[in-house]
Design an enzyme around this catalytic site. Structure first.
Site, mmCIF file in Angstrom:
data_model
loop_
_atom_site.group_PDB
_atom_site.id
_atom_site.type_symbol
_atom_site.label_atom_id
_atom_site.label_comp_id
_atom_site.label_asym_id
_atom_site.label_seq_id
_atom_site.Cartn_x
_atom_site.Cartn_y
_atom_site.Cartn_z
ATOM 1 N N ASN A 46 -12.589 22.036 52.399
ATOM 2 C CA ASN A 46 -13.631 22.761 51.677
ATOM 3 C C ASN A 46 -13.934 24.072 52.392
ATOM 4 O O ASN A 46 -13.858 24.177 53.619
ATOM 5 C CB ASN A 46 -14.892 21.906 51.472
ATOM 6 N N ILE A 47 -14.244 25.079 51.576
ATOM 7 C CA ILE A 47 -14.481 26.428 52.092
ATOM 8 C C ILE A 47 -15.785 26.933 51.496
ATOM 9 O O ILE A 47 -15.858 27.190 50.283
ATOM 10 C CB ILE A 47 -13.309 27.370 51.706
ATOM 11 N N GLU A 48 -16.819 27.013 52.327
ATOM 12 C CA GLU A 48 -18.147 27.386 51.824
ATOM 13 C C GLU A 48 -18.376 28.888 51.947
ATOM 14 O O GLU A 48 -17.542 29.625 52.490
ATOM 15 C CB GLU A 48 -19.215 26.586 52.573
ATOM 16 N N CYS A 57 -14.016 23.207 46.868
ATOM 17 C CA CYS A 57 -13.813 21.875 47.438
ATOM 18 C C CYS A 57 -12.402 21.741 48.021
ATOM 19 O O CYS A 57 -11.472 22.447 47.604
ATOM 20 C CB CYS A 57 -13.976 20.802 46.362
ATOM 21 N N GLU A 59 -10.242 19.377 47.538
ATOM 22 C CA GLU A 59 -9.254 18.942 46.544
ATOM 23 C C GLU A 59 -8.729 20.131 45.752
ATOM 24 O O GLU A 59 -7.523 20.266 45.521
ATOM 25 C CB GLU A 59 -9.882 17.945 45.559
ATOM 26 N N CYS A 97 -15.779 15.426 43.427
ATOM 27 C CA CYS A 97 -16.827 15.868 42.491
ATOM 28 C C CYS A 97 -16.247 15.972 41.083
ATOM 29 O O CYS A 97 -15.025 15.934 40.881
ATOM 30 C CB CYS A 97 -17.428 17.196 42.945
ATOM 31 N N CYS A 100 -13.665 18.790 40.464
ATOM 32 C CA CYS A 100 -12.320 18.484 40.996
ATOM 33 C C CYS A 100 -11.602 17.448 40.136
ATOM 34 O O CYS A 100 -10.393 17.537 39.925
ATOM 35 C CB CYS A 100 -12.423 18.004 42.440
HETATM 36 N N1 THU Z 1 -16.932 18.847 48.683
HETATM 37 C C1 THU Z 1 -15.576 18.756 48.644
HETATM 38 O O1 THU Z 1 -14.866 19.512 49.308
HETATM 39 N N2 THU Z 1 -15.021 17.806 47.855
HETATM 40 C C2 THU Z 1 -15.732 16.899 47.143
HETATM 41 O O2 THU Z 1 -15.147 16.157 46.382
HETATM 42 C C3 THU Z 1 -17.188 16.813 47.302
HETATM 43 C C4 THU Z 1 -17.822 18.013 47.900
HETATM 44 C C5 THU Z 1 -17.530 19.855 49.553
HETATM 45 C C6 THU Z 1 -18.183 21.006 48.850
HETATM 46 C C7 THU Z 1 -19.181 21.460 49.874
HETATM 47 O O3 THU Z 1 -18.531 22.326 50.784
HETATM 48 C C8 THU Z 1 -19.566 20.189 50.628
HETATM 49 O O4 THU Z 1 -18.555 19.255 50.340
HETATM 50 C C9 THU Z 1 -20.907 19.620 50.231
HETATM 51 O O5 THU Z 1 -20.999 19.453 48.862
#
Ligand code: THU
Length: 143
Positions: A46-48, A57, A59, A97, A100
């Site tokens: 994941n890359i915020e 996300c 995935e 999520c 995804c």
């Molecule tokens: N996140 C994912 O990378 N994959 C998921 O299926 C659930 C959520 C990440 C997004 C965000 O960076 C962090 O988790 C919190 O939601």
């Protein structure tokens, strides 16, 4: 490689990718390893973003890496996720999520595509895409 060995490899690759998680805002670290039908494995984290909504996300990072290289047929994905430095309880997995799941539905067969939710190579559960995304809206709807 048998089924179990392949699952183990994907889970290990997902953990490797999780190390690259850029998640300074949620501190929730996710890693994914996507197996293509051609045998390639595409990893993602994941890359915020300070602006929050551009967050991607793990995935989708893996899917978009593959698709951007012309690969669109997939077999399975392993997903690992936890709060930074924390271990999850047994049988309590990081689930993908809804966004995804919908991206998976664009490229993957609901009955065949396997989603491996893992806490370790000994503690994981395998679902089909259809099990976690019933009544799926797929590209077929638009044809
Ligand atoms: N996140 C994912 O990378 N994959 C998921 O299926 C659930 C959520 C990440 C997004 C965000 O960076 C962090 O988790 C919190 O939601």
């Amino acid at each position: 490689m048998n089924e179990k060995e392949l699952e183990t490899e994907l889970i290990n690759k997902a953990f490797e990718a999780q190390k690259f998680s850029y998640s300074p805002y949620s501190n929730f670290c996710v890693g994914a390893a996507l197996l293509a039908k051609n045998g390639n494995i595409y990893t993602g984290c994941n890359i915020e973003n300070a602006s929050f909504s551009p967050t991607n996300c793990a995935e989708r990072t893996a899917f978009f890496k593959a698709v951007s290289e012309g690969v669109k047929d997939f077999t399975a994905i392993a997903i690992v996720g936890n709060q930074r430095g924390r271990q999850r309880e047994k049988n309590d997995y990081c689930v993908p999520c809804g966004v995804c799941r919908q991206v998976m539905a664009e490229f993957c067969d609901v009955n065949e595509f396997k989603i491996i939710l893992a806490n370790s190579t000994d503690d994981y559960k395998v679902f089909s895409l259809g099990e976690i995304l019933p009544l799926t809206f797929t590209p077929k709807e638009l044809s």
